[in-house]
Write a protein that holds these residues in place. Sequence first.
Motif, short mmCIF file in Angstrom:
data_model
loop_
_atom_site.label_atom_id
_atom_site.label_comp_id
_atom_site.label_asym_id
_atom_site.label_seq_id
_atom_site.Cartn_x
_atom_site.Cartn_y
_atom_site.Cartn_z
N LEU A 1 0.83 -1.20 0.00
CA LEU A 1 0.00 0.00 0.00
C LEU A 1 0.86 1.25 0.00
O LEU A 1 0.56 2.24 -0.67
N LYS A 2 1.98 1.24 0.74
CA LYS A 2 2.90 2.37 0.80
C LYS A 2 3.52 2.60 -0.58
O LYS A 2 3.67 3.75 -1.04
N GLN A 3 3.87 1.52 -1.26
CA GLN A 3 4.48 1.60 -2.58
C GLN A 3 3.47 2.16 -3.60
O GLN A 3 3.81 3.00 -4.42
N GLN A 4 2.22 1.71 -3.53
CA GLN A 4 1.20 2.21 -4.47
C GLN A 4 0.92 3.69 -4.23
O GLN A 4 0.71 4.45 -5.17
N ALA A 5 0.93 4.12 -2.98
CA ALA A 5 0.70 5.53 -2.67
C ALA A 5 1.81 6.39 -3.23
O ALA A 5 1.58 7.50 -3.70
N ALA A 6 3.03 5.89 -3.17
CA ALA A 6 4.17 6.65 -3.68
C ALA A 6 4.12 6.75 -5.20
O ALA A 6 4.54 7.76 -5.78
N ASN A 7 3.59 5.74 -5.87
CA ASN A 7 3.51 5.74 -7.33
C ASN A 7 2.26 6.46 -7.85
O ASN A 7 2.05 6.54 -9.06
#
Length: 170
Positions: free
Chosen positions: A20-26
């Motif tokens: 979820l953190k990675q998707q938010a950053a992208n």
Amino acid sequence: METEHDKQGLDLAKSLAGRLKQQAANGGFKPVKRRRRPRIDGAQISSARPDDRDPQKLTNTLGRLMRDQGWEVDVAVHGVMARWPSIVGPETAQHCTPESYENNILTVRTSSTAWATQLKLLAPDLVRRLNAELGDGTVTQVNVQGPHAPSWRRGPRTVRGGRGPRDTYG
């Protein structure tokens, strides 16, 4: 007091949080749009104000039914026939009764020819009273009929072509 956690559950939670953190950053998150329920044809959402879908009084429903079917005049005329003594007076009501109403003509039957003559003289006043009760133009004419005359055509002593008691001096 230390509580033990399930290693497998903890690892699963950490991996989900990382994704979820990675998707938010992208920039992979999109706002969730609320979808409205599709309206069924003719269906409305109930409101605080009264409308046709609310329970109705029986008099309102019957009134609408009579208006839609065109029965208002007929029902009003039958109501007048029920109140006949109050409209024409008790003495007149004893000697004449309304029989039918068709095409704005009220037919009244009297108990004698004398009352038929009297009612024919009172017919314009009667039309005025009835139109005041029912609405202007509801009754245009009062057809006054005398009593049903006895038939002289039956009996043990009848003569073909005879005119009944009028045949004595002829």
